[in-house]
Design a protein around this motif. Structure first.
Motif, short mmCIF file in Angstrom:
data_model
loop_
_atom_site.label_atom_id
_atom_site.label_comp_id
_atom_site.label_asym_id
_atom_site.label_seq_id
_atom_site.Cartn_x
_atom_site.Cartn_y
_atom_site.Cartn_z
N PRO A 38 0.72 -1.27 0.10
CA PRO A 38 0.09 -0.01 -0.19
C PRO A 38 0.75 1.33 -0.20
CG PRO A 38 -0.81 -1.47 1.62
CD PRO A 38 0.41 -2.34 1.19
N ALA A 39 0.22 2.37 -0.66
CA ALA A 39 0.93 3.68 -0.76
C ALA A 39 1.08 4.05 0.66
CB ALA A 39 0.34 4.65 -1.42
N SER A 40 0.33 3.75 1.62
CA SER A 40 0.41 4.45 2.84
C SER A 40 1.84 4.00 3.64
CB SER A 40 -0.84 4.07 3.86
OG SER A 40 -0.90 2.74 3.95
N SER A 43 4.13 7.00 1.81
CA SER A 43 3.76 8.56 1.65
C SER A 43 4.41 9.31 2.62
CB SER A 43 2.35 8.51 1.47
OG SER A 43 1.74 7.98 2.71
N ASP A 196 2.24 2.69 -10.15
CA ASP A 196 1.88 3.39 -8.88
C ASP A 196 3.54 3.91 -8.16
OD1 ASP A 196 -0.63 3.18 -9.05
OD2 ASP A 196 -1.18 2.00 -7.39
N VAL A 231 -5.19 6.85 0.43
CA VAL A 231 -4.33 6.41 -0.68
C VAL A 231 -4.23 7.48 -1.84
CG1 VAL A 231 -3.50 4.90 -2.16
CG2 VAL A 231 -4.28 3.90 -0.15
N CYS A 237 2.44 11.07 -4.05
CA CYS A 237 2.29 9.73 -4.77
C CYS A 237 1.51 9.90 -6.25
CB CYS A 237 1.56 8.65 -4.04
SG CYS A 237 2.60 8.16 -2.67
N GLU A 261 -3.60 0.91 -7.94
CA GLU A 261 -4.92 1.40 -7.82
C GLU A 261 -5.93 1.26 -8.79
OE1 GLU A 261 -6.44 2.13 -5.07
OE2 GLU A 261 -4.87 1.64 -3.93
#
Length: 952
Positions: A38-40, A43, A196, A231, A237, A261
């Motif tokens: 995940p991007a979290s 970031s 991504d 996200v 991002c 995503e």
């Protein structure tokens, strides 16, 4: 096993990430989302920790690590449709309205056979024949659709989706599918984001997230850490499927393929059905009308004959024959084949059509709004003239090969050094059979080539004075600026852009290496030199510099109080094939409007070279002038001179011009290659993107991609689009005209009181599927007529079944109907047998219905020749110029001969052998039809005008 990025990210966090950003250990990715986390997880990390978390560095991945990750994560692609869709497409072939009608007819016929006493084998044969027609038609349709889909996939692969990546410190251009988590991607305005990514560098970056969020306004992006949150709201991002619309940046990939995503959304929408094109909707509406007429006619005749005492089952079979005679069973397959042939022909001419709608709309294009560079020209910019300190210098050499001399190169070396430093392009030496080529903007590539000719090495200059900041070009400022640190630690800004815009920001001019105040006389001299270059058809750039305080000063300080270094004039020669293409557009009644960001004098010079401008005083308008016009004024401008050049325009101007032309009822095609062209490309009736030099954003927004970037390919595609539409009308006339020949004898026999049908349902099916489909397919492949570009565009409101088309169907069908009625009743009356004595086994009756079937087949052979052209004589076009049509017609006649002479087929179709005299009579009727159609065409040519509703 967890993917490597997830494991590395968790380890980095355990070793001391920021206390405000401590996400839980990265979970095992779901089975359907391999290739990222995940991007979290990234970031909220500082840039150095991002590299550590993803096992990457500022130099990108090493080749060894790249290979390992490619083996682990697979390609960065979204999967194709699953097998379930193949079965759905097969089932869909049986839901076509014609198929449904025939399936119902087959079921009722099977029921009539089962209930009949005694059971009639002919009824069973009819039921099986109808069912066989449905199966055969479905097979043809499915095979063609599957083939068209595979063709579309292979054609899409011809348009490369590439990205720029740093691997081992070396900048490379790679297919986007080769990306892996940890790759360091270089992004510029106009690029589609390939995966991504987390940004680690960003200069004035902004993205369009419409594909993911539906919000079309650009959203700024930064490189530093941001607080945890949703996200898609992470401002550092960027995501696959979005576009970088401004600025530049570098980003580290953290998810690829279905782990993105966009991949998540793709899985939800991949199976969504495609919308029908207007052409398909017209055909569907026609199918409903034809099916309704067929059912109504069959029902009415059934109601008329039952009270006369005819057997119920025989009467039903009679009515069914009428219904089958009216249904063009082979139409769906023929239509799909014709459209697919058109798409393939366009692809062979370097025009990739992404939507069938484009094939239809191309035929009615009335205005082409074309840019200049790369479309009308070769997109190989070459610096040919320099101006510095009041002196012009010539530059020898052509193209990107850095070979050539510069007149007095020492006096222009600083000018070219500044221009090369203020560039993002890269010159790539030849490898194998390749020549020198440019990665990036061709204008900047030309500057690099000129610098090399002056004895400068741009790579060494960049290393000696590294870039520390960049202010990218945008269409409002018309400037690009970069800041560099010199050897002694001072900072200099180098600026290049449109001469007038840059000159307005200068207060000094370089003379012999020393800046002196810029006087009004100097300004006049510079402007005159720029106009002189533009008047020669050169693209002109001005270059300036100034000393700045600090590594990243405000933009206002960078682009003010500049010292002008000089002017650069470059030439992009017109493509040699464009002039003929422009002449073809003129003959076809297609107006060409040049819409460019270049100087008016440059635009007019190129327009004259390629033939867009021929008058001494064309209408030339700039973006500033367009801003001063309201909608009424713009309409008046567009309705004025036929030769119109719009120069120094912005994307907003281009969009406004397209809207105004459409408001006037024009069908507009627009060319473009940049991200800023995307709004106009989407809004146009036909958006045409450049396949070789265009950005991913432009290619996605367009419905047609020119694989060779040439304007000539647009003209060719318009001609092919017109030809496809004509061919569709040809085989519609061909198919429906013989339906009249099948129906009229049945109606004539009914009202004459003859107890049997002149042609049975099984014979009709043999004609429709055995003798008609191949010629119809051959008509769909008919070569483009030489006069296809000699007539005005097809009106937007013209329907497929126009009055003229229906008239031609009735004309040709009526002649065929008269011929087969004549031969049928001539046989019946010549026998001297009363009507009431005729039975299905009567030899004369079998001879008569054989003559009817053979008459339709033979006349259709001549009909196919007749409908090949709209006005031109088929003898002038060449009887043998479409050998597939001749072969298909011969196959149909051979099949008819087998039905007439082969005993097993005689038993199925209740036919009898024909004599040589019979064939001669039928051939005479066919020749009469061809002669009548040739007479009609001769009359049209004499009139030199088209009938209302369009010439069929």
């Amino acid at each position: 096993m967890s993917p490597e990025p997830a494991r590395l990210g968790t380890a980095a966090l355990r070793e001391g990430g920021p206390p405000t950003c401590v996400p839980a250990p990265a979970p095992e990715p779901p089975a359907d989302r391999p290739g990222g986390v995940p991007a979290s997880s990234f970031s909220c990390l500082p840039v150095p920790d991002v590299f550590t978390a993803l096992g990457s560095s500022a130099r990108g991945l090493t080749p060894l690590e790249t290979a390992a990750r490619q083996a682990r994560y697979g390609p960065n692609v979204l999967p194709g449709a699953g097998r379930g869709q193949v079965w759905r497409r097969l089932v869909a072939q049986f839901t076509d309205l014609f198929a449904v009608v025939l399936l119902v007819a087959s079921a009722i016929t099977f029921l009539a056979y089962g209930l009949g006493r005694p059971r009639d084998p002919a009824t069973l044969q009819l039921a099986l024949a109808i069912l066989g027609v449905v199966l055969l038609n479905a097979g043809i349709g499915f095979a063609q659709e599957y083939s068209a889909e595979r063709t579309a996939q292979s054609l899409q692969a011809m348009v490369p989706h590439t990205c720029r990546v740093l691997r081992g410190g070396e900048r490379r251009e790679l297919p986007a599918g080769d990306l892996v988590p940890g790759d360091l991607v270089v992004l510029e305005a106009g690029d589609a984001v390939p995966a991504d990514c987390r940004l680690v560098e960003a200069q004035e970056a902004a993205v369009n997230n419409a594909a993911l969020t539906g919000e079309s306004d650009p959203v700024t992006r930064v490189a530093g850490p941001v607080p945890p949150g949703p996200v898609l709201e992470a401002r550092n991002c960027v995501f696959m499927g979005t576009d970088l619309v401004a600025g530049t940046g570098k980003a580290v990939v953290f998810a690829t393929g279905t782990a993105t995503e966009f991949g998540r959304i793709f899985r939800l929408t991949a199976a969504a059905p495609r919308q029908q094109t207007p052409l398909q909707r017209q055909v569907a509406a026609m199918a409903r009308r034809v099916a309704g007429v067929a059912l109504a006619t069959g029902t009415a005749l059934f109601a008329i004959r039952v009270p006369t005492g005819q057997p119920f089952v025989d009467t039903f079979v009679f009515s069914l024959g009428v219904m089958v005679a009216l249904v063009p069973e082979g139409l769906p397959a023929t239509l799909s084949v014709s459209l697919a042939i058109g798409v393939r022909r366009m692809a062979r001419r370097h025009a990739l059509v992404k939507q069938l709608l484009a094939v239809e709309a191309l035929g009615s294009t009335s205005v082409v709004c074309t840019d200049k560079t790369g479309t009308l020209t070769q997109a190989e910019m070459t610096v040919v003239q320099l101006w510095a300190d009041g002196v012009s210098h010539t530059v020898a050499g052509v193209g990107y090969t850095p070979v050539g001399e510069i007149d007095d190169d020492a006096s222009v070396r600083e000018l070219l050094r500044a221009a090369a430093l203020c560039s993002n392009a890269r010159l790539v030496p030849p490898t194998g059979r390749d020549t020198w080529r440019v990665l990036g903007d061709t204008t900047e590539g030309a500057l690099l080539v000129a610098a090399l000719k002056a004895g400068l090495d741009p790579t060494q200059e960049e290393a000696r004075t590294p870039r520390v900041a960049e202010y990218p070009f945008d269409s409002a400022r018309k400037l690009m600026s970069t800041v560099h640190r010199d050897d002694d630690g001072t900072f200099f800004a180098y600026i290049k852009g449109a001469p007038l815009e840059l000159l307005a920001r200068c207060n000094a001019i370089d003379r012999g290496g020393t800046g002196t105040p810029l006087t009004e006389a100097d300004r006049t001299q510079v402007a005159s030199a720029a106009d002189g270059m533009a008047g020669q058809g050169l693209r002109v750039l001005a270059v300036a510099r100034r000393r700045v305080a600090g590594a990243r000063p405000p933009l206002g300080d960078v682009e003010s109080e500049l010292a002008l270094l000089g002017l650069v004039g470059m030439y992009d020669p017109p493509r040699p094939e464009v002039r003929d293409a422009v002449d073809a557009c003129r003959r076809a009644g297609i107006r060409i409007v040049m819409v460019t960001g270049d100087h008016p004098l440059t635009a007019e010079a190129v327009a004259r070279r390629v033939g867009i401008v021929r008058e001494p005083d064309p209408t030339v308008a700039t973006g500033t002038q367009l801003d001063a016009l309201d909608d009424g004024g713009l309409d008046s401008l567009l309705a004025g001179s036929a030769e119109l050049l719009l120069c120094r325009v912005s994307p907003e101007h281009k969009m406004r011009v397209v809207t105004a032309l459409q408001r006037r009822g024009e069908v507009v095609a627009v060319t473009g290659d940049g991200a800023n062209d995307a709004p106009a490309l989407k809004h146009a009736d036909i958006g045409v993107a450049m396949g070789a030099s265009g950005t991913d954003v432009a290619r996605e927004a367009a419905v047609m991609v020119l694989l060779d970037d040439s304007f000539a390919s647009i003209t060719t595609a318009v001609g092919l689009g017109r030809s496809v539409y004509r061919n569709i009308r040809k085989f519609l006339i061909y198919l429906f005209s013989h339906n009249i020949a099948e129906l009229v004898p049945i109606l004539a026999a009914t009202f004459a009181g003859f107890p049997l049908v002149p042609i049975t349902a099984v014979q009709v099916l043999a004609i429709d599927l055995g003798s008609d489909v191949l010629p119809a397919l051959a008509l769909g492949a008919e070569p483009m007529e030489p006069d296809v570009m000699n007539s005005p565009p097809r009106p937007r409101e013209e329907r497929l079944f126009s009055t003229a088309v229906m008239g031609r169907i009735l004309f040709l069908g009526g002649i065929q109907a008269l011929g087969v009625c004549a031969v049928f009743f001539w046989h019946i009356h010549a026998s001297g047998i009363p009507y009431a004595k005729f039975t299905r086994s009567t030899p004369v009756y079998r001879e008569a219905i054989t003559m009817v079937q053979a008459g339709i087949v033979v006349s259709q052979f001549f009909n196919a020749l007749a409908v090949r052209t709209d006005r031109q004589s088929v003898f002038r076009a060449g009887l043998l110029s479409n050998p597939w049509l001749i072969g298909a017609g011969c196959v149909g006649i051979a099949l008819m001969a087998a039905i007439s002479y082969a005993p097993p087929l005689q038993a199925v179709f209740h036919t009898a052998p024909l004599t040589a005299t019979d064939w001669a009579v039928l051939a005479a009727f066919g020749a009469l039809l061809l002669a009548a159609e040739e007479t009609r065409k001769w009359t049209l040519r004499r009139r030199r005008t088209s009938p209302k509703g369009g010439t069929p």
